[in-house]
Design a protein around this motif. Structure first.
Motif, mmCIF file in Angstrom:
data_model
loop_
_atom_site.group_PDB
_atom_site.id
_atom_site.type_symbol
_atom_site.label_atom_id
_atom_site.label_comp_id
_atom_site.label_asym_id
_atom_site.label_seq_id
_atom_site.Cartn_x
_atom_site.Cartn_y
_atom_site.Cartn_z
ATOM 1 N N SER A 50 0.839 -1.196 0.000
ATOM 2 C CA SER A 50 0.000 0.000 0.000
ATOM 3 C C SER A 50 0.875 1.247 0.000
ATOM 4 O O SER A 50 1.742 1.416 0.873
ATOM 5 C CB SER A 50 -0.904 -0.010 1.235
ATOM 6 O OG SER A 50 -1.678 1.172 1.299
ATOM 7 N N ASP A 52 -0.400 4.721 -1.083
ATOM 8 C CA ASP A 52 -1.048 6.014 -1.304
ATOM 9 C C ASP A 52 -1.001 6.926 -0.087
ATOM 10 O O ASP A 52 -1.082 8.148 -0.218
ATOM 11 C CB ASP A 52 -2.504 5.816 -1.757
ATOM 12 C CG ASP A 52 -3.365 5.194 -0.677
ATOM 13 O OD1 ASP A 52 -2.850 4.365 0.098
ATOM 14 O OD2 ASP A 52 -4.569 5.521 -0.614
ATOM 15 N N ARG A 53 -0.851 6.364 1.122
ATOM 16 C CA ARG A 53 -0.726 7.161 2.344
ATOM 17 C C ARG A 53 0.572 6.757 3.021
ATOM 18 O O ARG A 53 0.862 5.569 3.175
ATOM 19 C CB ARG A 53 -1.917 6.904 3.273
ATOM 20 C CG ARG A 53 -3.277 7.262 2.672
ATOM 21 C CD ARG A 53 -3.554 8.741 2.677
ATOM 22 N NE ARG A 53 -3.750 9.235 4.024
ATOM 23 C CZ ARG A 53 -4.896 9.162 4.686
ATOM 24 N NH1 ARG A 53 -5.947 8.591 4.128
ATOM 25 N NH2 ARG A 53 -4.991 9.642 5.900
ATOM 26 N N GLY A 84 -0.549 2.432 -6.864
ATOM 27 C CA GLY A 84 -0.842 3.747 -7.435
ATOM 28 C C GLY A 84 0.332 4.685 -7.307
ATOM 29 O O GLY A 84 1.486 4.268 -7.191
ATOM 30 N N ASN A 85 0.035 5.984 -7.304
ATOM 31 C CA ASN A 85 1.083 6.985 -7.118
ATOM 32 C C ASN A 85 1.548 6.983 -5.669
ATOM 33 O O ASN A 85 0.737 7.043 -4.746
ATOM 34 C CB ASN A 85 0.556 8.372 -7.495
ATOM 35 C CG ASN A 85 0.220 8.484 -8.964
ATOM 36 O OD1 ASN A 85 0.890 7.888 -9.809
ATOM 37 N ND2 ASN A 85 -0.826 9.235 -9.298
ATOM 38 N N SER A 86 2.845 6.938 -5.468
ATOM 39 C CA SER A 86 3.392 6.837 -4.120
ATOM 40 C C SER A 86 3.300 8.163 -3.379
ATOM 41 O O SER A 86 3.540 9.228 -3.952
ATOM 42 C CB SER A 86 4.848 6.376 -4.168
ATOM 43 O OG SER A 86 4.932 5.027 -4.587
ATOM 44 N N SER A 87 2.970 8.074 -2.102
ATOM 45 C CA SER A 87 2.860 9.262 -1.267
ATOM 46 C C SER A 87 4.215 9.895 -0.982
ATOM 47 O O SER A 87 4.281 11.073 -0.612
ATOM 48 C CB SER A 87 2.176 8.908 0.056
ATOM 49 O OG SER A 87 2.796 7.772 0.646
ATOM 50 N N ARG A 183 -6.341 16.778 -1.238
ATOM 51 C CA ARG A 183 -6.572 15.529 -1.976
ATOM 52 C C ARG A 183 -7.979 15.567 -2.555
ATOM 53 O O ARG A 183 -8.901 14.918 -2.076
ATOM 54 C CB ARG A 183 -6.397 14.320 -1.059
ATOM 55 C CG ARG A 183 -4.971 14.155 -0.568
ATOM 56 C CD ARG A 183 -4.913 13.146 0.561
ATOM 57 N NE ARG A 183 -5.334 11.822 0.157
ATOM 58 C CZ ARG A 183 -4.523 10.872 -0.304
ATOM 59 N NH1 ARG A 183 -3.245 11.110 -0.438
ATOM 60 N NH2 ARG A 183 -4.974 9.672 -0.627
#
Length: 414
Positions: A50, A52-53, A84-87, A183
């Motif tokens: 995970s 994204d956060r 997805g796009n990394s935080s 966001r």
């Protein structure tokens, strides 16, 4: 019209993604079958991390790194992908340096789950809520390494403020609504604001922390107020208090490096403090809710906001604090509970206690120790205790000064 176009783009994107998954089956299905065929000789597992956060990204990656070494009796190969796009791009770079993370693994993982019998090759994370309840990553296990060049760059950056190597510095992260509010959904800021407003019970005013941070700076400690995005500056003129959140040269790299190398972290309980946690740095959580979330698996002190019954203006008892395990502001409102921030004085008392414990000079009296025993006994009797807590770090606690200030009936069941 703009909103309609954005919605159309999202629909097209989803359809195109499903098409890519379908087409990928031409090569992914044979690969998945081959993976299962060679299982007697090498166990190949597939999973995502995970990303994204930042809190989930950090803890999930460390957990996957440590678990990758389990079951040494059988040859293993663990492959990962990022959804997805990394935080944080620096953390992504470090994870890719030490773990086999590849974009094409996504399609193997998805088809392995679609086809019956793929459980043995699936590596789902146990970090569903970013809690290391078993203490797998305790005291810095599973952390990712920095290069010598990265260390030199970070120390050179610190030195421009007058910091010298060997002098302790502290990261401070006070959550407000600014980060999640940006966001947005489909470019519509108002949608983003409404989506994340349920988190408002977690927000704090950075100004109430200023006296405590300046006191720490007076002890010779450097303070870096962190934050990717923040609502308002920290109005301090102290030379050792740096409002990093508003610096033009802040970066994903410095975000990670500073949290990983600080002496300890002061936070209100939000994402990036997980970096300090997995690198074995003590954390002080202030204004942190819900109380049942306290990090019993880490060297930490957890001091919650005040919870007060609106009808009687009386503070909740400890069992009621535990039962008020709410993660949305409206839940507190609907339950007739007012959420009130700690005062400047309460924050300062907690910071001073935490710092003296860090120095090894704080002493709990016999009465204090009895208060802590009552605290843990009450918490362990909470119906959800085993759901959120397992292994307990010996240096996990709430602040003695907070317990001392509670009324005599605080430990009563009602």
């Amino acid at each position: 019209m703009t909103l309609l176009l954005d919605q159309l783009r999202r629909v097209v994107s989803r359809v195109f993604e499903k098409f890519k998954i379908f087409v990928s089956g031409l090569w992914a299905i044979p690969c998945v079958l081959a993976i299962r065929l060679v299982n007697p000789f090498v166990n190949i597992s597939l999973g995502s991390i995970s990303n994204d956060r930042i809190g989930h990204f950090v803890t999930d990656a460390c957990e996957q790194k440590l678990r990758a070494g389990f079951n040494e009796r059988k040859r293993k190969l663990d492959l990962f992908w990022l959804p997805g796009n990394s935080s944080n791009l620096q953390w992504e770079k470090m994870v890719r340096r030490e773990l086999p993370v590849y974009n094409w693994v996504k399609y193997l993982d998805l088809w392995n789950r679609y086809l019956p019998g793929g459980f043995e090759h699936s590596r789902p994370s146990t970090y569903t809520i970013s809690r290391d309840v078993q203490g797998i990553c305790r005291d810095g296990k599973g952390k990712f390494s920095f290069t010598e060049r990265e260390d030199r760059v970070a120390k050179s950056w610190l030195s421009k403020f007058g910091w010298k190597e060997g002098i302790p510095f502290v990261c401070v992260l006070v959550r407000d609504a600014a980060y999640l509010n940006q966001r947005t959904l489909g470019g519509d800021k108002s949608v983003g604001l409404s989506r994340w407003s349920y988190h408002s019970y977690r927000d704090s005013d950075i100004e109430s922390f200023r006296p405590s941070l300046e006191w720490l700076a007076d002890q010779g400690v450097w303070i870096f107020r962190m934050g990717k995005i923040a609502q308002k500056p920290l109005n301090s003129e102290h030379s050792r208090v740096i409002d990093y959140a508003f610096l033009k040269d802040k970066s994903d790299f410095l975000d990670i490096w500073l949290f990983a190398h600080c002496e300890f972290c002061i936070s209100t309980g939000t994402g990036a403090d997980a970096v300090s946690m997995v690198y074995g740095r003590p954390n002080l959580y202030l204004n942190a809710l819900p109380l049942g979330d306290l990090h019993s698996f880490h060297q930490s002190t957890w001091v919650p906001k005040h919870l007060i019954w609106q009808a009687t203006h009386r503070e909740l008892t400890l069992p009621q604090y535990c039962d008020a395990y709410f993660t949305a502001s409206k839940k507190y409102e609907d339950s007739g509970i007012e959420v009130k921030e700690l005062s400047e004085e309460e924050i300062k008392d907690s910071v001073q206690e935490f710092y003296l414990r860090y120095l090894g000079t704080w002493k709990d009296s016999a009465i204090d120790l009895d208060l802590h025993r009552k605290f843990w006994t009450t918490l362990e009797n909470w119906s959800n205790y085993t759901k959120y807590h397992d292994w307990r770090h010996p240096e996990s606690r709430t602040a003695t000064v907070w317990l001392r200030a509670r009324p005599a009936e605080f430990f009563n069941p009602s």
